[in-house]
Every structure is written in C-alpha cells, then in structure tokens.
Design an enzyme around this catalytic site. Structure first.
Site, PDB file in Angstrom:
ATOM      1  N   ASP A 554       0.857  -1.183   0.000  1.00 41.64           N
ATOM      2  CA  ASP A 554       0.000   0.000   0.000  1.00 41.64           C
ATOM      3  C   ASP A 554       0.897   1.238   0.000  1.00 41.64           C
ATOM      4  OD1 ASP A 554      -2.263   1.556   0.142  1.00 41.64           O
ATOM      5  OD2 ASP A 554      -2.802   0.991   2.186  1.00 41.64           O
ATOM      6  N   ASP A 630      -9.127   3.567  -1.743  1.00 44.67           N
ATOM      7  CA  ASP A 630      -9.937   3.877  -0.564  1.00 44.67           C
ATOM      8  C   ASP A 630     -11.301   4.433  -0.966  1.00 44.67           C
ATOM      9  OD1 ASP A 630      -7.781   3.048   0.867  1.00 44.67           O
ATOM     10  OD2 ASP A 630      -7.020   5.058   1.263  1.00 44.67           O
TER      11      ASP A 630
END
Length: 955
Positions: A554, A630
C-alpha cells in the site's frame, strides 16, 4: 518549538487521513492551470504546426526511418524516428537532435525489444514521403510542411499525428540569467577592445589576443541570439511553488506533447486510473485526464483527477476496427480528449477526398508530459483481441495467480491480535461461509516497522499461521515502502548502510511523514535495492513468516503525508541521478515487482506469489493484483467499481477488485449485501473496512442476510474453475478476464458505452444490482442471433433486446451465453483448497444451432510447474447431439483425481438415450432427467476422469 510544530502538523495529517466523514480536499491536488507545463502546452492552440519535416534529411535503415524536424519559430532541431514493428505496430520517437544532456527513457517496462519490420519507400514528392509499414497492410505518409504523419489501411485513414499542429518539445537549455552573465562578460570584453583601438600604442593589447577575444564575444552574442529564439521564460519554468512546496527544477522546462486524430472514432477508453465512466469524456471544458500516481483520500467520482495508478494506454473502437495509443512516458501526464467532425478539418478534407464521405466523426487526443521524450506505440489492431496481444507483446500478460487468490479475502484495518484472527477464522466455519485469506493491516507490525510483528498483539505469528495452514487457509500482511527512521530498526539501518534511500536535491536521504511518523523511502529504481528488498522476504529474514503468508503493498505512489500533493518532491534524486519527476509513475511498479520477486525467491523459484498493489503502471499486470483504493460505503462507489475495473482490464490488468462494502463510512445492510453480490463476480474479491467503522464480518447482519451473503460466496466458489481458466487465457493470450460487451461484440454499437454490465470471459454476462431499493434492472443482451440463459432459472432470451429483469434481495442477474460450456464445482466447501479433488459439473448452454464449446485449465494451483508442461488444458464441444472432450494442448500432462459428476445441457430437447464412450471402451448408458419447462437435461454421474478423452451421445 520546531519539534512541537512538526508533531502538530503530523497530527493534523493523521486526523485528515483517519476521519471517515471527510471527502477529498481538492486543494491538495493540482489542476492543469496550476501545473505550469500543462498550462503552457494548453496555450498552444490547434492550427498550423510550428514544425517542418526536412524530407531531404530522411535516412532509411533496415529497421527505422530517421528525419529531422525543425521548429520554424525557435530553429531548434528534433530527430524523428519511425519503426515498423512486427505484429501490426508502429513506434514513433521524437528527441532533441543534440540535447545538452540525455533525456529519460523508461526502463524495465517492455518485456523485450520489439521486433522491427523493414520499411519500404513507395513514393516521394517535394512535400510527401510514402512508406509501407512492414507489411503492405498499412501505409505511412510523412508530410513535410507542416509536419504530419498519417497512417492508412488501404484507402482508409486510420490515424494522424500532429494534424492539429500541437507537437510541443521544450529542449534542455541553460537558464537565461546564466547566459546573460556570459553575454555581459563578452560584451565587456568587446567594449574593452574598442577602447584600446583609440588608445596609445603602449595601451594596446596583442592583436592576436584581441582577435580571439572578439571571436569569443561574437560567438557568445550569437549564442544569446539563438537563445532569444526560444520561447520567453514564464513563471514555473525553472521553479514552481504549489501551496508551501517549491519544486526547484534544476534542468528547467522539458515537457513534451503531441496530438493524435482518430477519424471515424467516437468511443475511446483506457488511461486508468480514474473514478469515471468506461467511455472517456471530452475535456474541452474541463481539466484533462491526469496520470500521476497519488494517494487521494476518499476520492470523488466522475471526474478526471488522478488516482493511485497510471497506465498511459488509450484504446479507440468503432465498428470497423480497434486501435491503441501507448504513450510510453512515466512522468506526470495530462490527456486532453476532444470530439470533432473530420469533415471540418484539414484532416477531414483529405479523408473526404479519399473516402468520398463528409461529416465523419472524429476524436482528437492530446498527450502532455512534464519530461522525458516522445515515445509512442501505435497498436493497429484491427480487432480488440489483436490490440490486447499487441500491448501484451510490449508489457507482458497478466501473471497466472495462485488458485487460492481467486477465492474470498477477509480484511479490515485492523484485526486486533492473534485471538481476534482466530475468532474471525472460526466465525466463518461456524456460519458455514467459505473464505481463503485473512488480512492484517499496518497495526500488526511493531510500531509500523514493516517485516516485524507487534510483540504484544502478535507474539507468536508462526503459531497463528500454522493454525490457518491446518485449515488450508492463507494470510496477507501489509508491507509498505515507507521505512520508519529508527536506528534500532534493522530494516532502516541496513537500507541506510547500503545508501539505498532516495535522496534530496542536496544529496541527503529524503525524509517525509507517513504512518510511522518520520520515514525514509527506499529507491526502488535501483536494481541493487530491489534485490535487497526481495531478500528480506526469505523465511530467515522475515521473522515469523511462513509459506502461507503473502503480501500487500500500500502507499506506494509513494504517499508522503507532508509532501507536495501528498507525494514525493519532484526534485528528489534517484539512482543514476534521475529526478523523481522522471520516474514518479514507475515507483509503485518497482515496489510491486521487488515484493513479488521476493516471494518467488523465498521458495527457491518454485511458488507463485500473491501481491496486491495500490499504485501501478504499464506492466504491473506481470506482478499481481490491483484494487481501486480507498472507496466509500456509497451506492455510487459500488456502481463506479465496474467501469474502473473494466478500464484496467482493457490495459492488461485483469486482476482487479474494489473493497467490498466500501473502505470509508458504514454501509447500510442492503448496500453491503449488494456489494457482496457484485464482488462475487469481480476478479479480486476482498472485503475491507476503515479502522473507525463497526465490524462487518458476514454473519453480523442478521440470519437472513448471512444466508444471502453465503449464497453469493458459494456462487463465487462454484465458478472457480471457470475463473482460473479465464486467468490462464489472460496469462497466455492477453484476453481480459472481465471485459466490456463491445470486446466480444465489436459491431454492436449499442454496447459501446455500456458499463453497468459486462462479460466474464465470453460466456457469462453479469449485471450487478447497484441501485438502492431496486425492484429490477434493465439488461441488454448484445449480439445478433445470440441466445442467453439465466443461470439461476435457465430462462431463455434472444438478442439483441433490452429486458427488464425484476430482482429481489437474493438476485444476482447473471446469464450464460448460448454456445458456451462452463466447468463448475458445485459442492460447498470452506475454502478453495478443500475443493481441490472435488468433481466437476459441465454447464452446456446451446445456441440457436444447438452447439456449444468451452475450456478447462487445470494445474496444481500454486507452483510454476505448469511452465514445465504440468497442466491440463481441455476443450469441450457439443454439436449434433454429441459432447466431446479433447486436449487443447497435447504438451500438457497432469494427473488428477477429479471426475465428471454431472452434465447440465440447457436449451435442449428431450433425448431418448444418453451414452458415454471412451477410446478403447464400450458405450455406457447414463441416467438423466429432463425438465420440459426449462428445456434442461441433467446427466448424472458420467463418472469419467476430467482429464480423459470421451464422447457423450445425446440421442
């Protein structure tokens, strides 16, 4: 006080990143107007090109054409290179003829040097050069003044380059204040010489010396004159400030741009990642699409803002052909798209003359990059499949994933400790819900020190992993590329000792704020750094890891909380002295690559890796999976996940999914259920949730909803053989797993803008329910003379037609295409590994001609042994009442206990008998049932091994 301010700043950053109620702060990210090179390039209006091609300079070699280009305004010369490439591709490169220093060329993305084909000049006059591009299928016209390239297929104009005159190339130069100092010195020397001519002999200098000084001065004045021919410096060319950050730009302006005109094309796609519709919009009245990998907090939908990844590949499609434009540049890039009418342009007049038409629709595409050179591949198709193969020949195909990774993944930020992991794992068994992988986010590590475990929450990671392994399950743990600056942290100390960190412009290690606080950033462009990083995944280096632990990368855009646009400063310096501005969009790919190679190396090269990445670039498909970042628990975010993954599939990244339920906010039960149903039919299937959200495990929403989620998951697991076969086809032949309707039905204009339904392979049409309180969905059945069957009811529909399908909360509208055969495993198990030896069922859906065919790929599901031909690749065909099984690849050898449990034939008439025949054996009568209402034959227990040849006669 300074330290306190830094801590306060970090706290503010963290509060922004942790508060689910907030949406994206647009002020954190540049618009085109705020990006000085984009602003400069957009000032150049379409019209007559500033460039001429000096056709007299043309040089044709075995593999390329070289021609000099000259800017009539600045007198700067460029070098054009055109390559005809094997496989119906053309490469165009434009660089400075004599640059002050080398310009960055993207490494490590192309899987091999493309094979050139000979160019052949077929004609020339004073202003035009005509060539065949390799084969005689396509012709290239080079126009001298104004410079333009046109590619034709026969008499059809396919694509034009620089027809709007927007070629833009900022050459490297010295800064004007530096030149001015030189000129002032030269003028001073000359003035001194003039004075000496009128002074006494004793004051005169030596004549030869004065001559040298005069010549030097004249040369430097000439240099200044030449420089004045350049465009005047504007704000932002040598340094640029955005908010509180200043980009020093030591190399000055160096942007490049070029336009492409596509006559006859109205639909263009690709250039992910954007939260937008599948079909790209025109940008005349908006910002261009931006390609610049960024950590965009809770991104907005339906706009052109940049997101986490970038693939600079655009596809255009019409009923005659498909083509692609691959802009091979890793710097910040903007893409303008405009709609035009070819009949109103110079290009259109030529098209009208050649084709006899007028008012031909046209799309114009303009690429603008901050640095590098112009390097573009034209993929000439002509079919969608041809374009996919052409692009894959350049950047590679989707990696073949391990079988387990196609199952369901359970994740949240964060599972608290080892007991929490055990309880969640046990909950799936208790509620009879299948899953394969449980995930750990950043809190599992010791103070966000990656490659470690929190000693209090995860003191015995091997015991935890062993417990999962005993149930044949896996774990994924996050490993991010920002490294906590802590002298007691081994990873940090070793990276620093090897001098592997990215540097500032002043040569010190680059530091920024991220999850651990103050962090440094490994330079993944350095191959030695990547090799070191890979070595850290070996079992003796990554303490507590086991072979059922996999990895999640990430924040690899890279994300820098206190950096400009929440990322790294562009004047940071990488291996080889290259600035970050040159390599920015490559960073995430390099992290992904090094991690995947680490998982391969830890097994001695035997086991396939699984690595999920957020940032990506062209070629990332070679290393694993991508997710859409996200997102939020909103219906529109569920809906946008379809075109976002479809766009990625079109550019070679098939292993895509969106966080089920939405990462931010709290989904209502209906939304969560619909998201599970949609996710079950997307390639990467993971539920994930923010730290501040209530728990969402599938059994926490009432018994009725638990039953519906379980049903969606069981549908996913039943289709795993089909999913795996699709991924093999993607790996071998670059076929998208999840694909827009037009890919399979390229002449069906009604499908060209459709992105609320899609195909899995060529056989399954999926239309997820993405509206709140939906009572039905409008389904379009594409093609002509096609037939489609509801996979749940076997109801038959002929195409083309639009159909209103009523839905309930249990509905997942999925249809099998007539003419297809799909292998399934219908016995419910707790995970994919437990299904390994289960029998198969073949679902045979007949077309209007009573025929069908399908495939099954099978190997051990985890190793690279398939590369040594340890696999099965079977073909199933049904025609004239005869179902046959044969090998599609006789090189494949793989022993399996799997047998054929059932055959379901949909759209059939009642047979009198069904018999099975195997080579060397006698015919065996089989039992069957026939449902007259649905026209379905169910053949029970053929009992034949799935790897064997057989023929089933349905008489």
């Amino acid at each position: 006080m300074a330290a306190a301010r830094r801590l306060l700043g970090l706290a503010l950053v963290f509060s922004v990143c942790l508060t689910p109620g907030l949406s994206v702060d647009r002020s954190n990210f540049k618009t085109c107007e705020q990006s000085s090179f984009c602003r400069r390039q957009r000032k150049l209006e379409p019209g007559s090109s500033q460039y001429r091609a000096l056709l007299g300079s043309a040089k044709l070699t075995a593999d390329k054409l070289e021609i000099q280009l000259i800017n009539d305004k600045t007198q700067v010369s460029l070098l054009l290179e055109v390559f005809g490439l094997h496989g119906n591709m053309t490469r165009i490169k434009i660089n400075e003829l004599k640059p002050l220093k080398p310009r960055y060329e993207v490494p490590d993305v192309l899987v091999e040097t493309p094979t050139p084909e000979n160019l052949q000049v077929t004609g020339q006059d004073d202003n035009t050069l005509e060539l065949f591009l390799g084969s005689h299928e396509h012709k290239l016209l080079v126009t001298g003044s104004p410079f333009r390239l046109d590619i034709l297929a026969g008499r059809d104009l396919v694509l034009s380059v620089n027809s709007r005159g927007l070629l833009y190339f900022e050459q490297f130069r010295e800064r004007k204040d530096t030149l001015s100092a030189k000129v002032s010195s030269a003028v001073g020397n000359m003035w001194h010489k003039v004075k000496t001519l009128f002074s006494s002999d004793s004051e005169k200098t030596d004549e030869s010396t004065g001559s040298d000084d005069e010549n030097q001065g004249e040369e430097e004045v000439a240099e200044e004159k030449e420089t004045k021919k350049e465009e005047e410096d504007e704000p932002g060319m040598w340094d640029e400030t955005f908010k509180t950050h200043t980009d020093s730009k030591p190399n000055g302006p160096s942007s490049v741009g070029l336009d492409f005109s596509l006559p006859g094309f109205e639909h263009v796609y690709g250039i992910p990642e954007h939260a937008d519709n599948l079909r790209l919009r025109t940008t005349e009245n908006t910002d261009p699409y931006r390609l610049y990998n960024l950590d965009v907090f809770q991104y907005e939908l339906y706009n052109t803002m940049a997101l986490y990844g970038s693939v600079p590949l655009l596809l255009a499609h019409n009923v005659q052909r498909t083509l692609g434009i691959f802009w091979f540049n890793a710097a910040e890039t903007w893409v303008d798209i405009s709609s035009n009418t070819a009949g109103k342009t110079l290009l259109g007049k030529m098209l009208q003359y050649m084709q006899g038409g007028d008012e031909t629709p046209q799309t114009d595409v303009r690429w603008m990059s901050e640095s590098g050179l112009i390097d573009v591949f034209i993929l000439l198709g002509p079919s969608p499949g041809d374009v996919f193969k052409q692009y894959a020949s350049l950047t590679g195909t989707q990696s073949l994933p391990p079988y387990f990774s196609l199952g369901y993944h359970q994740c949240r930020w964060n599972y608290n400790d080892e007991e929490d992991v055990r309880n969640v794992d046990a909950g799936f068994d208790e509620h009879n819900i299948p899953y394969d992988v449980i995930w750990l986010d950043i809190e599992h590590a010791d103070g966000k020190r990656y490659f470690t475990w929190d000693p209090h929450k995860f003191p015995t990671p091997k015991n935890m992993l062993t417990g999962l392994k005993e149930k044949r399950r896996k774990m994924v743990a996050i490993v991010d590329p920002h490294i906590k600056i802590d002298s007691a942290y081994r990873i940090h100390s070793e990276i620093r000792s090897h001098n592997f960190y990215v540097k500032t412009k002043d040569g010190s290690d680059y530091e920024g704020w991220c999850w651990p606080g103050s962090a440094a950033y490994p330079d993944f462009t350095n191959p030695d750094m990547r090799a070191w990083w890979s070595s850290m995944f070996s079992y003796d280096q990554y303490e507590g890891s086991m072979d059922n632990l996999f990895v999640w990368n990430d924040m690899n855009e890279p994300s820098v909380f206190n950096g400009p646009e929440v990322t790294m400063h562009k004047d940071a310096v990488h291996w080889g002295g290259w600035e970050h501005r040159e390599v920015h969009n490559l960073y995430g790919l390099y992290v992904h690559r090094a991690t995947a190679e680490g998982l391969i190396h830890r097994s001695g090269g035997k086991e396939r890796p699984f690595v999920l990445t957020r940032a990506f670039f062209a070629g990332s498909q070679r290393y694993g999976a991508v997710w859409t970042g996200d997102n939020a628990a909103e219906w529109e975010h569920l809906k946008i996940s379809l075109p976002m993954c479809l766009s990625l599939a079109l550019v070679g990244i098939s292993f895509c999914g969106a966080d089920v339920g939405g990462f931010f906010k709290n989904p209502e039960t209906e939304l969560l259920l619909r998201w599970y149903q949609a996710g079950a039919y997307q390639p990467f299937f993971r539920a994930h949730a923010h730290l501040d959200t209530p728990r969402r495990e599938p059994w926490l929403h009432g018994e009725a909803n638990t039953d519906l989620i379980r049903e969606a998951l069981q549908q996913r697991y039943a289709l795993l053989p089909y999913w795996y076969t699709l991924f093999y086809n993607a790996h071998r032949d670059a076929e998208p797993v999840m694909r827009p309707l037009w890919v399979e039905f390229p002449s069906d204009v009604s499908s060209f803008a459709t992105d609320d339904q899609y195909l899995l392979g060529s056989a399954l049409l999926v239309h997820p329910v993405t509206e709140s309180n939906a009572r039905g969905v409008q389904i379009y059945f594409p093609g002509t003379g096609e037939v489609w069957y509801d996979v749940h009811t076997h109801q038959k529909y002929e195409s083309p037609q639009r159909f209103y399908q009523p839905v309930t909360m249990s509905s997942i509208p999925v249809f099998q295409r007539g003419g297809s055969i799909i292998p399934r495993k219908d016995r419910p198990r707790r995970n994919s590994d437990c299904m390994q030896d289960d029998p198969f069922t073949l679902y045979v859906a007949l077309n209007l001609q009573g025929e069908a065919q399908g495939e099954l790929y099978l190997d051990d599901g985890h190793s690279f042994s398939y590369q040594q031909n340890e696999f099965l690749y079977r073909k199933f065909s049904y025609s004239h009442g005869k179902l046959t099984s044969s090998s599609l690849d006789l090189n494949g050898k793989f022993e399996t206990p799997n047998w054929l449990e059932r055959v379901v034939i949909i759209g059939a008439t009642r047979p009198n008998s069904i018999t099975l025949h195997q080579p060397g054996g006698s015919e065996v009568q089989l039992e069957f049932e026939y449902d007259a209402q649905t026209s379905v034959i169910t053949v029970r227990k053929p009992g034949v091994n799935i790897a064997s040849d057989f023929t089933m006669f349905v008489r």
